[in-house]
Each structure stands twice: as structure tokens, then as C-alpha cells.
Design an enzyme around this catalytic site. Structure first.
Site, PDB file in Angstrom:
ATOM      1  N   VAL A 139      -5.684  -5.255   0.690  1.00  0.00           N
ATOM      2  CA  VAL A 139      -7.047  -5.396   1.193  1.00  0.00           C
ATOM      3  C   VAL A 139      -7.868  -4.170   0.804  1.00  0.00           C
ATOM      4  O   VAL A 139      -7.501  -3.031   1.118  1.00  0.00           O
ATOM      5  CB  VAL A 139      -7.054  -5.553   2.729  1.00  0.00           C
ATOM      6  CG1 VAL A 139      -8.474  -5.734   3.236  1.00  0.00           C
ATOM      7  CG2 VAL A 139      -6.179  -6.738   3.138  1.00  0.00           C
ATOM      8  N   CYS A 140      -8.995  -4.431   0.099  1.00  0.00           N
ATOM      9  CA  CYS A 140      -9.923  -3.372  -0.284  1.00  0.00           C
ATOM     10  C   CYS A 140      -9.179  -2.286  -1.078  1.00  0.00           C
ATOM     11  O   CYS A 140      -8.552  -2.582  -2.086  1.00  0.00           O
ATOM     12  CB  CYS A 140     -10.625  -2.833   0.963  1.00  0.00           C
ATOM     13  SG  CYS A 140     -12.033  -1.768   0.583  1.00  0.00           S
ATOM     14  N   GLN A 141      -9.222  -1.057  -0.637  1.00  0.00           N
ATOM     15  CA  GLN A 141      -8.500  -0.001  -1.334  1.00  0.00           C
ATOM     16  C   GLN A 141      -7.003  -0.318  -1.387  1.00  0.00           C
ATOM     17  O   GLN A 141      -6.323   0.005  -2.365  1.00  0.00           O
ATOM     18  CB  GLN A 141      -8.732   1.329  -0.612  1.00  0.00           C
ATOM     19  CG  GLN A 141      -8.094   2.525  -1.249  1.00  0.00           C
ATOM     20  CD  GLN A 141      -8.171   3.745  -0.337  1.00  0.00           C
ATOM     21  OE1 GLN A 141      -8.117   3.614   0.893  1.00  0.00           O
ATOM     22  NE2 GLN A 141      -8.321   4.915  -0.915  1.00  0.00           N
ATOM     23  N   MET A 163      -7.697  -8.881  -1.685  1.00  0.00           N
ATOM     24  CA  MET A 163      -8.942  -9.224  -0.962  1.00  0.00           C
ATOM     25  C   MET A 163      -9.937  -8.085  -1.122  1.00  0.00           C
ATOM     26  O   MET A 163      -9.586  -6.921  -0.931  1.00  0.00           O
ATOM     27  CB  MET A 163      -8.662  -9.415   0.540  1.00  0.00           C
ATOM     28  CG  MET A 163      -8.064 -10.766   0.902  1.00  0.00           C
ATOM     29  SD  MET A 163      -7.714 -10.849   2.680  1.00  0.00           S
ATOM     30  CE  MET A 163      -9.373 -10.853   3.354  1.00  0.00           C
TER      31      MET A 163
END
Lengths: 346, 331
Positions: A139-141, A163
């Protein structure tokens, strides 16, 4: 035009209601699904969520969250929990909670996080299930970390789901990146050692200061008449500003290598002395991004397709922003099914 | 609606609203304090993430909330009064002209509002988003003026035996601070050659003072950028509202005016924040603050070492050794 006195009177009424609701909301809790700690090391804890349905007999999923916010956003409350929806579909979910780094963690670098922590957590999952590989959901980073990990250890990742994950850190619409280019990150890290979460908070709200520092609170007057709305607001407020401090070395490497030098996109990134070649990612990839995301613009994420060495790549764009990806009602209804369906077809 | 409908009554209404806000806030704060004390006693520990309380506590949220409400009242009042004046004209062309001309007069008020807002000052208008909080304690000319390096804890404190800026016991030079508000004089004072046994310390202080001046100059650049943004945002607001006034209409409520203001400001800011001048000004402030912070710490460490107190450098050395030991164990 309405009478200003009438409007002031209304304002007073709303204010009273809102303050009472906010006061009660101070007791608000988050994290709605039961879980057990199965591994811990330094500040991190690996959790396994307790099942809510019969097993779908799919490989376990290990969620790799970003370092810059807390992962309870994935399981905020019963009607806003991607994890809960996945559990209800019979998936086996693990999550890495990075905890709150402190001054003793200032020298942790990306190699420690990717080849160290993620690798050891995944080892724990694979040992428990007696499997050679599992699904990573970054997720993200954490999605960027997962991409790097998969490229470095492809044999241990069966499927990769990302994501709101940036790959191209220099797309023209990326304001944060525009700013970072001129920041002396080395000096910033030298000054702080461990970069305070407040630094990140300030940077994020500065992207839209009038809305995020002012209008959001003014709008509370129109939205927090009910206790449920006040509770929701406070949960979000808590999450947005509950930003852990950042290990200085990892922050410096991430800012310089990814934002300033765009090494992942250019194929020049090495972690722990090993080149990160995204063409080594040959397992199925599901890349989920927000079409309205101002933190990770769509182009920053979809750049992944041309870099991974796999034809089984699916980009799933949802009509939400960065935070909407976690809390939007529509995403809550549709995304878990999409993930489960995609996994079942592989 | 004519201006007489809003001027006299507004002041009283505002006072009443502020008093009511204060009362509610006090009640809320008291309740939260009691609840926090009870919870703290029960848990025997400070609130943590697991406690479910909001970041910084509900009182922080409520404080921010109330500040925004107060600002909303202030901003809306000015705009509303201007709208009232504009609307009092029977000539539609003049209505629009009065409004757009009047917006220029609000620029300083809006700029001050943003520079003075507790959120804004801490994170946007007055400091760097990458170094929040540092400027408030570091940049001359700000409300909470405190000179970098010269207001450090312990310096000049009774019992230590060091005068505030002389610090002979620690080898600190007696740099005159009076000239700091005048950049020309200060610059020459800080460029004086350092002589004598304490020359190294003198140079450290001079470097720090120069960094403070660099921060101050960067702050001015950022403030100038913000002033431009506010000015353009007000013109943008005029362009959004004037056509409605010209056609005989008007915004229906203070909230609508406020929302139009925020839309205008964000639209202008989105462009400006990408511009080279803004990016450069913000980066210079961030970078100078970083160096200032490091310089302050070095000075503090020099002082601490004289008392054989542990320092960050010493602790960092231990962290490095631990890291190497852990790596060796894993191998």
C-alpha cells in the site's frame, strides 16, 4: 441573501451540536477486526487476522503498509475496513505494523526494511503455511517496497497486489515531488536524525492548505450534527495526523533515490547492493490506483505496466482519491470482490 | 440588503458569538482534562495510539476546530460587509465595481489572517512545511521571537554563571545582538574576524547568527509569495462573484462566500505552488532552517560536553556500534 444575524444564530446552534458530538467522539476507537501478533522485531509487529469465514483456499496475503501513516486505516471501523471485507471472503490476512520508530532507529535504511524486515516477516508467513510463496499486498510507499522486494526475491512472491503505489516519482502533476526536488534532504535528516511525523503532516496539508487547514473544520459545522459523523471525522483526523517519525537513513534514501533521482523508473536502483530490476517480476500483478489521487497521481502508478516483465498485469483505476481508496463506500463494496476474484483466477 | 443592516449589529453579534465559543470551549476543555486525568490514572501511562484517542487529544482537535470557526466568522464578516456595501447600490455595474475594488482593501487583512493563523503560522504561511515549528523559534520578526542559539536552555541561567550573550565561562563571544534587526549592521558584526583563545567558539556563533539571518531573509521571500497568492486569490474571488452582482444576484449566505473564497484561494495556490519562485523560496527556508537546527545542536553539544553530559553525537556513535553488532550477529 440571508440575514447575517440569522446565519450567525444557525452557526451557534451548529457549533453547540458539533462540539458536543466531538466531545463524545473523543472516546472513538479504531481497528475493528480481531488479530494476533505472530512475530515482532524491534518496533515492528506482524499480525495475523482471525478468520471471519470459511477459507477460500488461496495463498495468504501479507499487507505491507507505508511507513508514513499507521496501518489501521486498512481496518478503521466495521463499515470501512478493506481487511474485514477480505476476511469475510475467506482470505487469510497478515499485516506488518511498523510501529513508531524513535531515535534509536535513525540508521535503519531501505535495505533493513526491504531485505530485512519484510523478508523476515514473509519467512514467518511461509513457515506457518508451509508454502514457498505468498501474495504481497503493498500500500502506497509499502507498494513501492513490495515492488522492490518482489524484484529482489521473485521466488517468494506468488502474486503481487499494489494499491496507490508510486513508480514514477516525477510526473508533472506531482506537487510534492516538485517541492522535494529543491529540498536538501541530507541537511533535513542531519538536522532531525529521525524525521518527525509532523514534518510529513505539514508537507501533506500544504498541498491544499486552505481546504485542509481551514475549510475542513468549518465544514464540520454542517456535518457533525450526528454522533456517527463526528466519530467518523475523529477517526479520520486521528489517522491523518498519527504520523510516525521516519528513520532518517531510510527517509533520506527514499527521498533522494525515488523522488529526486527516480531510480525505480530509470532502472538504476539498488537495494543492499543488489540491482532492483522490475523485469524480474513475472508473477501476476494487480495495480490498483485512484483516478483522483493527488498524492500518487494515476500516471505515477500506471507507469508500472511498462516496467514489469509480465503480461499478466491488470491496472484497476477507481474513481477516488488517495484516502478514498481506504474509506469510500463504493470501494468497500467493490474492491474486495475484485481482489478475491483476481486471486481466484490465478 | 444595505450596509446599515450589517454594521452595527455585526459587532454585537460577533462579540456574543466569541463569548459563546469561549464558554463552550472552556466546558469542553474542562471535561476533556477531567477525562484525561481519570484515564491516565487508570492506565498509569500517557495516552497512546492504542487508547483510541485522537492525535494530540480531543482538546487539540477542538482547539483547531474553534480557531477555524473564529476565522470563518472573521473572514466572512469582511466579505459580507463588502457585499453589503456593493449590494446597496441600485446600479448593477456599480455593484460589481464596488465589490471588486473593495477586495483589494482586504488583501492585507487576509494575508495577516493566514500569517497569524495558528495552523498557518506553524506549517504553511510562516514556515516551511518541511521544517514545521522551527521557524517560530528561529526567525526574527515573528510573533514568538526567539533568537536561534541565544535562547537555548541553560544559557544565562542562574547557577551556571554565564551571562546571556557573553558566556565567558564557556568560551562564548559577547556578540552584540542589538544589530540583528538591522541586516546591514548585523552582517558586518557577524563578519568580524574572530581573534584570541575563543576564536573557534566565536566563529561558531557567527555562523549561527548568519544562518539566522539567512532564515529571516528566506522567511521574507516566503511571506512575499504568500502575499502574492492572497492578492491573486482575492482577484479570483472578485471574478467569480462580480458577474452575479452585475446581473442583480448575490451569494445567498456567508458560507457560500466563504466557500467561494476557499475555491479561489486553492485554485490560485495550486498554480503558484508549482512555480519556480514559490518552490525556490520554500526550499531556501527549509534548507536554511535545517542548517540552523544542526548549528544550534552543535553549539548545545559543545556546552554539554563541558559538563560531561551525554550528547547526540555520542549517542549516535553507540547506535552505530549496535547496528554493526546486530549485523555481525545476523551473519
Amino acid at each position: 441573501m440571508s440575514s447575517p444575524l440569522e446565519e450567525l444564530g444557525e452557526l451557534q446552534g451548529k457549533l453547540t451540536q458539533s462540539l458536543q458530538a466531538l466531545q463524545a467522539a473523543s472516546e472513538v476507537t479504531f481497528g475493528c477486526s480481531e488479530k494476533d501478533a505472530v512475530y515482532s522485531e524491534d518496533k515492528l509487529t506482524l499480525y495475523r487476522y482471525r478468520p471471519l469465514a470459511a477459507s477460500a483456499k488461496l495463498p495468504p496475503i501479507m499487507i505491507v503498509y507505508a511507513l508514513v501513516n499507521r496501518p489501521y486505516m486498512m481496518d478503521l471501523q466495521p463499515d470501512r475496513s478493506l481487511i474485514r471485507r477480505l476476511l469475510e471472503l475467506g482470505l487469510d490476512i497478515y499485516l506488518i505494523d511498523w510501529g513508531y520508530p524513535d531515535g534509536a532507529d535513525r540508521y535503519l535504511d531501505l535495505n533493513d526494511y526491504i531485505n530485512g524486515y519484510i523478508d523476515r516477516c514473509l519467512s514467518e508467513v511461509l513457515r506457518e503455511h508451509q508454502l514457498p510463496s505468498a501474495t504481497l499486498l503493498g500500500v502506497c510507499q509499502g507498494g513501492t517496497f513490495s515492488l522492490c522486494y518482489t524484484a529482489l526475491h521473485p521466488e517468494r512472491v506468488r502474486n503481487l497486489i499494489t494499491m496507490v503505489t508510486p513508480v514514477d516519482f516525477q510526473t508533472p502533476d506531482n506537487l510534492l515531488s516538485r517541492w522535494v526536488q529543491s529540498i536538501d534532504v541530507d541537511a533535513l535528516v542531519a538536522a532531525h536524525g529521525v524525521v518527525p511525523g509532523d514534518v510529513l503532516n505539514a508537507a501533506y496539508v500544504s498541498l491544499m492548505p486552505f481546504r485542509l487547514l481551514q475549510q475542513k473544520y468549518v465544514d464540520l459545522l454542517d456535518t457533525t450534527g450526528s454522533q456517527a459523523q463526528a466519530d467518523n471525522f475523529m477517526r479520520m483526523e486521528k489517522w491523518i495526523f498519527d504520523s510516525p517519525d521516519q528513520a532518517g537513513a531510510a527517509f533520506r534514501e527514499f527521498s533522494n533515490w525515488f523522488y529526486k533521482e527516480n531510480r525505480l523508473l530509470k532502472g538504476t536502483l539498488s537495494i543492499g547492493g543488489q540491482p532492483v530490476d522490475l523485469r524480474r517480476i513475472t508473477q501476476p500483478v494487480l495495480n490498483i490506483y485512484g483516478k483522483q489521487d493527488h498524492l500518487v497521481p494515476p500516471a505515477a502508478s500506471t507507469a508500472m505496466q511498462s516496467l514489469v516483465g509480465n503480461s499478466d498485469y491488470l491496472a484497476l483505476g477507481l474513481d477516488v482519491g488517495h484516502i478514498g481508496m481506504y474509506v469510500s463506500g463504493r470501494v468497500q463494496r467493490e474492491l474486495p470482490q475484485s481482489i478475491a476474484g483476481w486471486l481466484q483466477r490465478r | 440588503m444595505g450596509p446599515e443592516a450589517i454594521t452595527g449589529d455585526w459587532a454585537a453579534a460577533m462579540q456574543k458569538a466569541q463569548a459563546e465559543l469561549l464558554r463552550q470551549w472552556t466546558e469542553l476543555g474542562n471535561a476533556w482534562t477531567k477525562a484525561g486525568a481519570a484515564a491516565g490514572a487508570a492506565a498509569g501511562a500517557a495516552p497512546s495510539a492504542a487508547s483510541g484517542g485522537p492525535a494530540g487529544g480531543a482538546d487539540d482537535i477542538a482547539r483547531h476546530f474553534l480557531r477555524q470557526c473564529e476565522q470563518y466568522l472573521g473572514v466572512s464578516r469582511s466579505l459580507w460587509e463588502l457585499l453589503g456595501r456593493a449590494s446597496s447600490s441600485t446600479d448593477n455595474e456599480q455593484r460589481a465595481r464596488v465589490f471588486t475594488d473593495g477586495l483589494g482593501g482586504l488583501q492585507q487583512q487576509f494575508a495577516n489572517l493566514w500569517a497569524a493563523t495558528p495552523f498557518g503560522a506553524a506549517s504553511v504561511a510562516a514556515t516551511s512545511p518541511f521544517n514545521p515549528g522551527a521557524a517560530a523559534a528561529a526567525v526574527p520578526g515573528m510573533a514568538n521571537f526567539s533568537m536561534p542559539g541565544f535562547g537555548m536552555p541553560g544559557f544565562g541561567a542562574p547557577g551556571v554563571g554565564a551571562p546571556a550573550f557573553g558566556l565567558p565561562g564557556f568560551g562564548m563571544p559577547g556578540i552584540g545582538m542589538a544589530g540583528f534587526g538591522a541586516p546591514g549592521q548585523a552582517a558586518s558584526a557577524f563578519n568580524m574576524p574572530a581573534l584570541g583563545p575563543t576564536r573557534e567558539s566565536q566563529e561558531s556563533m557567527q555562523r549561527l547568527a548568519q544562518l539566522g539571518m539567512r532564515c529571516a531573509q528566506a522567511q521574507l521571500q516566503v511571506s512575499g509569495q504568500w502575499n502574492d497568492i492572497i492578492g491573486k486569490a482575492l482577484r479570483e474571488l472578485g471574478e467569480r462573484i462580480a458577474p452575479r452582482l452585475k446581473s442583480g444576484g448575490a451569494p445567498a449566505s456567508m458560507k457560500e462566500v466563504y466557500d467561494l473564497w476557499v475555491d479561489s484561494a486553492e485554485s490560485v495556490y495550486a498554480q503558484a505552488a508549482r512555480g519556480a519562485a514559490f518552490v525556490q523560496a520554500q526550499a531556501e527556508l527549509t534548507n536554511s532552517l535545517s542548517q540552523l537546527r544542526s548549528g544550534q545542536r552543535e553549539l548545545l553539544e559543545e556546552w554539554a560536553k563541558q559538563f560531561d553530559l551525554p550528547t547526540r553525537a555520542e549517542l549516535n556513535s553507540i547506535h552505530q556500534q549496535l547496528r554493526e553488532l546486530k549485523a555481525a550477529l545476523r551473519r
